[in-house]
Design a protein around this motif. Structure first.
Motif: not given
Length: 269
Positions: A2-29
């Motif tokens: 096991k590896h000791k985990r840190k908390g999720y960063s703002f950049n990580y959450l921002l990346g999730l948001g951007i990727t979710a938006l792009v994937l939503l557009i692709v899936l709808i398409g």
């Protein structure tokens, strides 16, 4: 292990948001577009964005939003196929060379070094020039070209992990080599393998866009982000919206997956 985990960063959450938006557009398409992406209308050639066509139309009067939605799906599908080939073969190759070592490791890694020393896009251009343009050819060419990078990452992890105590314990319990490799060691490579997959996907998107831009990938009338950028280059001054939409999709894709990859790497100490 096991590896000791840190908390999720703002950049990580921002990346999730951007990727979710792009994937939503692709899936709808995949299931719905406002207009037929390939339907031409000479009366609407190079029309600016409006309530009827939110992102405007291209030089054939085709709806750009519809083509971006469908084209992004094409680009993503090709990128996933490329990474599936590269990651699968690369992981198997890296696992065997890293775990067993010896002369097989030396030979395969030297071949690996030769392949990785050449720019991937150059090798892809050579392959496509020999066998012709098209989606299937660039999937095969880029898939093989991506093998060395994954093999090197997995091999490095296997060399380190095979000496750990939990692997010695598995050997004492009678586990065979294949079980040790793919049940005990491989899952513990996720901290480097998952970011590699995300960055590899980014590189596959850019490579597909580059080859389609050069006319060696997706062929008309089929839409892809790179194909749309190629078609838009003659209209940058008169109809800039033509190039902006596919360009923004590529930028958001690369940005989103890069932020997620960086967040996963920083999650572990």
């Amino acid at each position: 292990m096991k590896h000791k985990r840190k908390g999720y960063s703002f950049n990580y959450l921002l990346g999730l948001g951007i990727t979710a938006l792009v994937l939503l557009i692709v899936l709808i398409g995949f299931f719905y577009t406002p207009y037929d992406p390939n339907k031409m209308n000479a009366a609407l050639k190079n029309s600016p964005p409006s309530l009827t066509h939110l992102l405007g139309t291209d030089n054939f009067g085709r709806d750009i939003l519809s083509r971006v939605m469908k084209g992004a799906g094409t680009t993503y599908t090709i990128a996933v196929a490329i990474i599936s080939i590269g990651a699968s073969l690369g992981t198997i190759l890296g696992a065997f060379t890293g775990y067993f070592g010896g002369w097989l490791d030396e030979i395969l890694m030297r071949v690996n070094d030769v392949l990785i020393s050449f720019p991937s896009i150059l090798l892809a251009l050579v392959f496509v020039s020999l066998f012709g343009p098209g989606s299937y050819n660039i999937i095969f060419a880029l898939g093989i070209i991506f093998v060395p990078s994954f093999a090197r990452v997995v091999r490095s992890e296997f060399i380190v992990l095979k000496e750990r105590d939990f692997i010695r314990n598995a050997k004492l319990m009678g586990a065979n080599s294949f079980r040790i490799m793919f049940v005990h060691i491989l899952p513990n490579t996720k901290r480097v393998l998952i970011p590699s997959l995300l960055i590899g996907f980014n590189n596959a998107v850019l490579a597909e866009a580059g080859l389609s831009y050069l006319g060696l990938g997706v062929q008309p009338p089929q839409a892809s982000l790179g194909r749309m950028l190629s078609e838009a280059q003659s209209y940058l001054l008169d109809s800039p919206w033509y190039a902006i939409a596919p360009g923004v999709m590529i930028v958001l894709t690369v940005l989103g997956f890069s932020l997620i990859s960086g967040g996963i790497e920083n999650e572990y100490e």
